[in-house]
Scaffold this active site. Structure first.
Site, PDB file in Angstrom:
ATOM      1  N   ARG A 105      -4.222  -2.475   2.087  1.00 32.69           N
ATOM      2  CA  ARG A 105      -4.690  -1.303   1.324  1.00 32.69           C
ATOM      3  C   ARG A 105      -4.468  -0.079   2.194  1.00 32.69           C
ATOM      4  NH1 ARG A 105      -6.577   2.743  -0.931  1.00 32.69           N
ATOM      5  NH2 ARG A 105      -8.140   2.763  -2.563  1.00 32.69           N
TER       6      ARG A 105
ATOM      7  N   GLU B 272      -5.073   3.360 -11.245  1.00 28.64           N
ATOM      8  CA  GLU B 272      -4.938   1.927 -11.530  1.00 28.64           C
ATOM      9  C   GLU B 272      -3.757   1.661 -12.456  1.00 28.64           C
ATOM     10  OE1 GLU B 272      -6.788  -0.382  -9.952  1.00 28.64           O
ATOM     11  OE2 GLU B 272      -7.641   1.346  -8.933  1.00 28.64           O
TER      12      GLU B 272
ATOM     13  N   ARG C 299      -8.946  -7.206   2.497  1.00 27.08           N
ATOM     14  CA  ARG C 299      -7.613  -6.618   2.643  1.00 27.08           C
ATOM     15  C   ARG C 299      -7.514  -5.874   3.973  1.00 27.08           C
ATOM     16  NH1 ARG C 299      -7.640  -3.242  -2.913  1.00 27.08           N
ATOM     17  NH2 ARG C 299      -9.517  -2.509  -1.860  1.00 27.08           N
TER      18      ARG C 299
END
Length: 172
Positions: A68, A76, A119
């Site tokens: 990320r 999104e 992440r």
């Protein structure tokens, strides 16, 4: 009259108290520095792009490892239980895909190395190109500051303001 001599027990007790203080101090320093990854770097090959701020790198498994981008938030690209599809989401994903897919990148970590989803959190470079910066500068993402990873927060806010004023990307 001052007492210059102590018993062995008193001396040992004093030494243990003093050494406990030093041991505790060393442990605290280790813990504080042990969780800091600022400046640590890693080279990786991009396997695929998930959306405008997240991608997968090769790590020897079939699934890969998610990364990320720190300091940015792209719209999104798919609907989830918590989020709707965002305006300019597909464009941001396509832009990042064209920039990263199949390429070797340098990941640079800040203070926190992972988010709550596991992440990797990184600033990403392709050669000298700073990917996080480029996304905000071109209007494909907005600044998104989440402590403790705040190294470029002021820069990203400034770049977002400029992109908005110049109507680039999602600010069209």
């Amino acid at each position: 009259m001052k007492k210059y001599f102590t018993t062995f027990g008193q001396t040992l007790d004093f030494m243990l108290k003093r050494s406990n203080f030093y041991v505790c101090g060393c442990m605290i320093c280790f813990l504080l520095t042990g969780f800091t990854f600022k400046g640590e770097e890693k080279e990786a090959r991009v396997k695929r792009v998930i959306d405008g701020d997240t991608f997968v790198i090769e790590n020897g498994t079939s699934k890969g490892e998610k990364v990320r981008l720190i300091g940015v938030d792209a719209p999104e690209t798919r609907r989830t239980a918590r989020k709707e599809i965002g305006y300019y989401g597909q464009e941001a994903k396509q832009y990042l895909t064209a920039m990263l897919n199949g390429k070797s990148v340098k990941l640079v970590f800040d203070v926190g190395k992972r988010d709550r989803y596991g992440r990797l959190l990184a600033y990403v470079y392709i050669g000298k190109k700073f990917v996080n910066r480029d996304l905000v500068e071109q209007g494909y993402a907005v600044s998104y500051t989440l402590a403790p990873n705040v190294q470029y927060a002021d820069l990203f806010v400034k770049l977002e303001r400029q992109a908005r004023q110049e109507k680039r990307g999602l600010w069209k």
